[in-house]
Scaffold this motif. Structure first.
Motif, PDB file in Angstrom:
ATOM      1  N   LEU A  60      46.323   5.532  62.074  1.00  0.00           N
ATOM      2  CA  LEU A  60      44.958   5.669  62.112  1.00  0.00           C
ATOM      3  C   LEU A  60      44.247   5.134  63.678  1.00  0.00           C
ATOM      4  O   LEU A  60      43.516   5.914  64.138  1.00  0.00           O
ATOM      5  CB  LEU A  60      44.332   4.537  61.184  1.00  0.00           C
ATOM      6  N   VAL A  61      44.837   4.211  63.976  1.00  0.00           N
ATOM      7  CA  VAL A  61      44.777   3.786  65.356  1.00  0.00           C
ATOM      8  C   VAL A  61      44.988   4.798  66.620  1.00  0.00           C
ATOM      9  O   VAL A  61      44.499   5.008  67.558  1.00  0.00           O
ATOM     10  CB  VAL A  61      45.276   2.190  65.612  1.00  0.00           C
ATOM     11  N   VAL A  62      46.162   5.348  66.152  1.00  0.00           N
ATOM     12  CA  VAL A  62      46.881   6.332  67.286  1.00  0.00           C
ATOM     13  C   VAL A  62      45.699   7.454  67.316  1.00  0.00           C
ATOM     14  O   VAL A  62      45.452   8.015  68.330  1.00  0.00           O
ATOM     15  CB  VAL A  62      48.070   6.828  66.799  1.00  0.00           C
ATOM     16  N   PHE A  63      45.101   7.670  66.007  1.00  0.00           N
ATOM     17  CA  PHE A  63      44.082   8.828  66.151  1.00  0.00           C
ATOM     18  C   PHE A  63      42.898   8.674  66.881  1.00  0.00           C
ATOM     19  O   PHE A  63      42.480   9.362  67.902  1.00  0.00           O
ATOM     20  CB  PHE A  63      43.722   9.054  64.667  1.00  0.00           C
ATOM     21  N   VAL A  64      42.432   7.284  66.767  1.00  0.00           N
ATOM     22  CA  VAL A  64      41.175   6.886  67.120  1.00  0.00           C
ATOM     23  C   VAL A  64      41.227   6.640  68.664  1.00  0.00           C
ATOM     24  O   VAL A  64      40.597   7.185  69.553  1.00  0.00           O
ATOM     25  CB  VAL A  64      40.654   5.410  66.616  1.00  0.00           C
ATOM     26  N   ILE A  65      42.392   6.063  69.127  1.00  0.00           N
ATOM     27  CA  ILE A  65      42.664   6.055  70.639  1.00  0.00           C
ATOM     28  C   ILE A  65      42.742   7.393  71.238  1.00  0.00           C
ATOM     29  O   ILE A  65      42.230   7.528  72.605  1.00  0.00           O
ATOM     30  CB  ILE A  65      43.896   5.002  70.909  1.00  0.00           C
ATOM     31  N   PHE A  66      43.436   8.343  70.761  1.00  0.00           N
ATOM     32  CA  PHE A  66      43.521   9.535  71.333  1.00  0.00           C
ATOM     33  C   PHE A  66      42.145  10.314  71.307  1.00  0.00           C
ATOM     34  O   PHE A  66      41.894  11.105  72.440  1.00  0.00           O
ATOM     35  CB  PHE A  66      44.489  10.592  70.377  1.00  0.00           C
ATOM     36  N   MET A  67      41.155  10.086  70.380  1.00  0.00           N
ATOM     37  CA  MET A  67      39.919  10.666  70.381  1.00  0.00           C
ATOM     38  C   MET A  67      39.292  10.004  71.429  1.00  0.00           C
ATOM     39  O   MET A  67      38.284  10.759  72.055  1.00  0.00           O
ATOM     40  CB  MET A  67      39.334  10.564  68.972  1.00  0.00           C
ATOM     41  N   VAL A  68      39.158   8.767  71.537  1.00  0.00           N
ATOM     42  CA  VAL A  68      38.444   8.032  72.465  1.00  0.00           C
ATOM     43  C   VAL A  68      38.871   8.319  73.912  1.00  0.00           C
ATOM     44  O   VAL A  68      38.120   8.631  74.831  1.00  0.00           O
ATOM     45  CB  VAL A  68      38.793   6.398  72.491  1.00  0.00           C
ATOM     46  N   HIS A  69      40.128   8.721  74.160  1.00  0.00           N
ATOM     47  CA  HIS A  69      40.757   8.982  75.290  1.00  0.00           C
ATOM     48  C   HIS A  69      40.250  10.455  75.914  1.00  0.00           C
ATOM     49  O   HIS A  69      39.792  10.501  76.753  1.00  0.00           O
ATOM     50  CB  HIS A  69      42.272   8.885  75.321  1.00  0.00           C
ATOM     51  N   HIS A  70      40.239  11.204  74.640  1.00  0.00           N
ATOM     52  CA  HIS A  70      39.683  12.652  74.838  1.00  0.00           C
ATOM     53  C   HIS A  70      38.301  12.630  75.442  1.00  0.00           C
ATOM     54  O   HIS A  70      37.691  13.296  76.121  1.00  0.00           O
ATOM     55  CB  HIS A  70      39.961  13.387  73.558  1.00  0.00           C
ATOM     56  N   GLN A  71      37.383  11.730  74.448  1.00  0.00           N
ATOM     57  CA  GLN A  71      36.102  11.705  74.854  1.00  0.00           C
ATOM     58  C   GLN A  71      35.716  11.137  76.116  1.00  0.00           C
ATOM     59  O   GLN A  71      34.818  11.392  77.024  1.00  0.00           O
ATOM     60  CB  GLN A  71      35.299  10.679  73.802  1.00  0.00           C
ATOM     61  N   ARG A  72      36.621  10.202  76.861  1.00  0.00           N
ATOM     62  CA  ARG A  72      36.389   9.591  78.125  1.00  0.00           C
ATOM     63  C   ARG A  72      36.705  10.759  78.969  1.00  0.00           C
ATOM     64  O   ARG A  72      36.003  10.735  80.270  1.00  0.00           O
ATOM     65  CB  ARG A  72      37.493   8.408  78.350  1.00  0.00           C
ATOM     66  N   GLN A  73      37.585  11.522  79.074  1.00  0.00           N
ATOM     67  CA  GLN A  73      37.990  12.603  79.621  1.00  0.00           C
ATOM     68  C   GLN A  73      36.875  13.526  79.819  1.00  0.00           C
ATOM     69  O   GLN A  73      36.506  13.977  81.010  1.00  0.00           O
ATOM     70  CB  GLN A  73      39.099  13.312  79.217  1.00  0.00           C
TER      71      GLN A  73
END
Lengths: 192, 118
Positions: free
Chosen positions: B91-104
């Motif tokens: 769950l956390v890996v998914f969210v961190i990935f999405m946050v990173h993607h959003q920041r990019q």
């Protein structure tokens, strides 16, 4: 209160991190405002699931599955709105069935080739002659003519001129799977 | 004394029944959420947040399988805990990935804005 073991502490930490990440994403996504109402319910469901689950695991593990269920239920409620507004009936039909004909309710007098003939009318959306329909379906002209007369007598197609036919609203509804077999069973007044 | 024993047994049965019912509720609601999630993919795929929600809801459906596992196979406590923690980590890996993607995406937008200004 149950003991806070390594597993529950880890789950709670993970749930809180994912909850914060989700809230951050909700905050920065400006262009999803129109969906915000349902997004909030769905997000609440995920937060209940992600944070509430581990919390109940610590304080009252008996109800942890209830919390999971409530979280999932909130997700379902949140998703109902976009599904209700965004997906049209045809999309549902596509999702349910590869072949929309499976959703139709054929009357007893109908034969499988009627669907082929009606599909030509539907795709062309024009007035057609039996010869053109026969050319496009690979059926014989006399067969098409015979079937068109049968369909005309039940109001599925109508004759606009000598030897020229078009789909009626009833025929269109039948193709969309919106008409019951009973509605197609009786011959129309015009045919009697 | 005998009556007390029967009463205790009765409460245990009710507790077990309630526990089974709550798992059943989680399974039904989780299955519903999974189906709804699949139906809304066309809407969610448009935004990062939508994709994050979609992934998380799918993961929630995986939890349903976990609940089925609890009910049918009666997993041992350590196995169940490990599985649950593994899913929370995912769950956390998914969210961190999405946050990173959003920041990019945000930094790219910022870079484009600055390019336009100059």
């Amino acid at each position: 209160m149950a003991a806070l073991n390594a597993f529950t502490a880890f789950d709670l930490a993970m749930g809180m991190i994912s909850g914060l990440g989700l809230l951050y994403l909700l905050y920065v996504e400006e262009y999803v405002l129109s969906y915000r109402r349902f997004l909030l319910v769905t997000t609440a469901g995920l937060l209940v699931f992600g944070v509430g689950g581990p919390l109940f695991d610590i304080f009252d593990p008996k109800y942890v599955h209830v919390v999971h269920g409530v979280g999932a239920l909130l997700v379902v409620l949140g998703m109902y709105d976009p599904i209700h507004h965004e997906l049209r009936r045809e999309d549902w039909a596509d999702l349910l069935s590869e072949n929309p004909a499976e959703l139709r309710h054929s009357a007893n007098w109908m034969v499988p080739m009627d669907d082929e003939i009606l599909a030509v009318f539907h795709s062309a959306d024009l007035v057609l002659t039996p010869m053109i329909v026969a050319y496009n379906t690979g059926l014989s002209r006399s067969e098409v003519n015979r079937r068109l007369l049968a369909m005309k007598s039940h109001g599925v197609v109508e004759r606009v001129d000598r030897g020229k036919y078009r789909l009626t609203p009833l025929g269109e509804q039948y193709l969309q799977g919106e008409r019951s077999a009973a509605a197609l069973a009786e011959p129309t007044d015009a045919a009697i | 004394m005998r009556n007390l024993h029967i009463l205790n047994l009765g409460w245990q049965t009710i507790d077990h029944l309630l526990y089974t019912l709550t798992i059943g509720f989680a399974i039904v609601a989780g299955t519903g959420a999974g189906i709804m999630t699949l139906l809304t993919w066309t809407i969610f795929k448009e935004t990062t947040f939508g994709r994050a929600l979609f992934s998380l809801c799918l993961l929630l459906s995986v939890f349903t399988v976990y609940h089925v596992g609890l009910l049918v196979f009666t997993l041992r406590s350590t196995d169940a805990d490990t599985l649950e923690s593994g899913m929370y980590a995912l769950l956390v890996v998914f969210v961190i990935f999405m946050v990173h993607h959003q920041r990019q995406i945000d930094s790219w937008r910022q870079w484009r804005r600055e390019l336009w200004r100059h």
